[in-house]
Design a protein around this motif. Structure first.
Motif, PDB file in Angstrom:
ATOM      1  N   HIS A  13      22.535 -50.065  41.382  1.00 12.38           N
ATOM      2  CA  HIS A  13      22.012 -50.543  42.661  1.00 12.38           C
ATOM      3  C   HIS A  13      21.691 -49.419  43.641  1.00 12.38           C
ATOM      4  CE1 HIS A  13      22.542 -54.618  41.370  1.00 12.38           C
ATOM      5  NE2 HIS A  13      23.791 -54.343  41.054  1.00 12.38           N
ATOM      6  N   PHE A  14      21.402 -48.249  43.107  1.00 16.83           N
ATOM      7  CA  PHE A  14      20.877 -47.168  43.928  1.00 16.83           C
ATOM      8  C   PHE A  14      20.168 -46.168  43.031  1.00 16.83           C
ATOM      9  CE2 PHE A  14      25.263 -45.749  42.979  1.00 16.83           C
ATOM     10  CZ  PHE A  14      25.024 -44.511  42.418  1.00 16.83           C
ATOM     11  N   TRP A  41      22.916 -60.911  41.065  1.00 19.54           N
ATOM     12  CA  TRP A  41      23.173 -60.257  39.783  1.00 19.54           C
ATOM     13  C   TRP A  41      24.205 -60.949  38.911  1.00 19.54           C
ATOM     14  CZ3 TRP A  41      19.714 -56.744  38.527  1.00 19.54           C
ATOM     15  CH2 TRP A  41      18.956 -56.189  39.560  1.00 19.54           C
ATOM     16  N   GLY A  42      24.951 -61.891  39.478  1.00 20.21           N
ATOM     17  CA  GLY A  42      25.927 -62.612  38.680  1.00 20.21           C
ATOM     18  C   GLY A  42      27.261 -61.910  38.522  1.00 20.21           C
ATOM     19  N   TYR A  43      27.509 -60.886  39.314  1.00 19.89           N
ATOM     20  CA  TYR A  43      28.824 -60.243  39.295  1.00 19.89           C
ATOM     21  C   TYR A  43      29.194 -59.797  40.694  1.00 19.89           C
ATOM     22  CZ  TYR A  43      25.849 -56.078  38.540  1.00 19.89           C
ATOM     23  OH  TYR A  43      24.873 -55.113  38.608  1.00 19.89           O
ATOM     24  N   ASP A  44      30.477 -59.415  40.866  1.00 17.76           N
ATOM     25  CA  ASP A  44      30.981 -59.089  42.195  1.00 17.76           C
ATOM     26  C   ASP A  44      30.985 -57.590  42.465  1.00 17.76           C
ATOM     27  OD1 ASP A  44      33.131 -58.170  40.697  1.00 17.76           O
ATOM     28  OD2 ASP A  44      34.514 -59.712  41.381  1.00 17.76           O
ATOM     29  N   GLN A 101      31.255 -51.536  41.381  1.00 22.85           N
ATOM     30  CA  GLN A 101      31.975 -50.280  41.584  1.00 22.85           C
ATOM     31  C   GLN A 101      32.513 -49.724  40.263  1.00 22.85           C
ATOM     32  OE1 GLN A 101      34.590 -51.856  44.619  1.00 22.85           O
ATOM     33  NE2 GLN A 101      33.444 -50.801  46.236  1.00 22.85           N
ATOM     34  N   ALA A 102      32.929 -50.583  39.354  1.00 21.81           N
ATOM     35  CA  ALA A 102      33.394 -50.135  38.032  1.00 21.81           C
ATOM     36  C   ALA A 102      32.237 -49.522  37.246  1.00 21.81           C
ATOM     37  CB  ALA A 102      34.023 -51.294  37.264  1.00 21.81           C
ATOM     38  N   LEU A 103      31.051 -50.111  37.341  1.00 17.64           N
ATOM     39  CA  LEU A 103      29.876 -49.533  36.680  1.00 17.64           C
ATOM     40  C   LEU A 103      29.562 -48.144  37.244  1.00 17.64           C
ATOM     41  CD1 LEU A 103      27.543 -52.686  36.650  1.00 17.64           C
ATOM     42  CD2 LEU A 103      28.541 -51.569  34.639  1.00 17.64           C
ATOM     43  N   GLY A 129      30.373 -41.932  36.364  1.00 13.68           N
ATOM     44  CA  GLY A 129      30.903 -40.640  36.802  1.00 13.68           C
ATOM     45  C   GLY A 129      30.980 -40.442  38.302  1.00 13.68           C
ATOM     46  N   PHE A 130      30.607 -41.450  39.079  1.00 14.88           N
ATOM     47  CA  PHE A 130      30.682 -41.305  40.523  1.00 14.88           C
ATOM     48  C   PHE A 130      32.123 -41.468  40.982  1.00 14.88           C
ATOM     49  CE2 PHE A 130      26.286 -42.128  39.708  1.00 14.88           C
ATOM     50  CZ  PHE A 130      25.644 -41.266  40.583  1.00 14.88           C
TER      51      PHE A 130
END
Length: 136
Positions: free
Chosen positions: A54-55, A84-87, A92-94, A99-100
């Motif tokens: 998302h960026f 997107w169907g998720y929270d 944040q886990a993605l 690596g962020f």
């Protein structure tokens, strides 16, 4: 524990948006990230696959700054779920899996929750009042 107000919201409260398609842009100091995170972010900006995060992140020619074009704002559970169907925790886990760092994700999340469209992090910029600083 009471949560502090979002510093990106505080900074935009004096500038009401006159058009629903307008989103704010911010330039903040890299001191809002730990030094190690800032060094890692410089490498990630050139190599990370951000298609699902998302960026978009990018470097700025002739500058040490890193820019982010933030999508799907505001980053709330409700909005992300509808789009997107998720929270937010899944997003944040993605981002972490790519690596962020936790601090970079926190800054991006605060900006996205305040519907910031462009965020530039620059070692030569000013600090944003209310956003934690690290020794760099």
């Amino acid at each position: 524990m009471a949560q502090s107000p979002n510093p990106f919201n505080i900074a935009t409260s004096d500038h009401p948006m006159t058009h629903p398609c307008c989103s704010p842009a911010f330039e903040i100091a890299s001191a809002h990230l730990p030094e190690e995170d800032w060094a890692d972010l410089q490498a990630l900006a050139e190599s990370a696959d951000t298609a699902l995060l998302h960026f978009e992140c990018f470097t700025l020619p002739d500058s040490d700054a890193i820019g982010f074009k933030i999508f799907s704002t505001p980053w709330t559970d409700q909005h992300l779920g509808q789009c997107w169907g998720y929270d937010l925790s899944t997003l944040q886990a993605l981002q972490a899996a790519e690596g962020f760092s936790e601090e970079t994700i926190r800054v991006l999340t605060l900006a996205a929750q305040a519907t910031v469209r462009f965020l530039v992090i620059d070692p030569n910029s000013n600090v944003l009042k209310g956003l934690p600083l690290f020794d760099c």
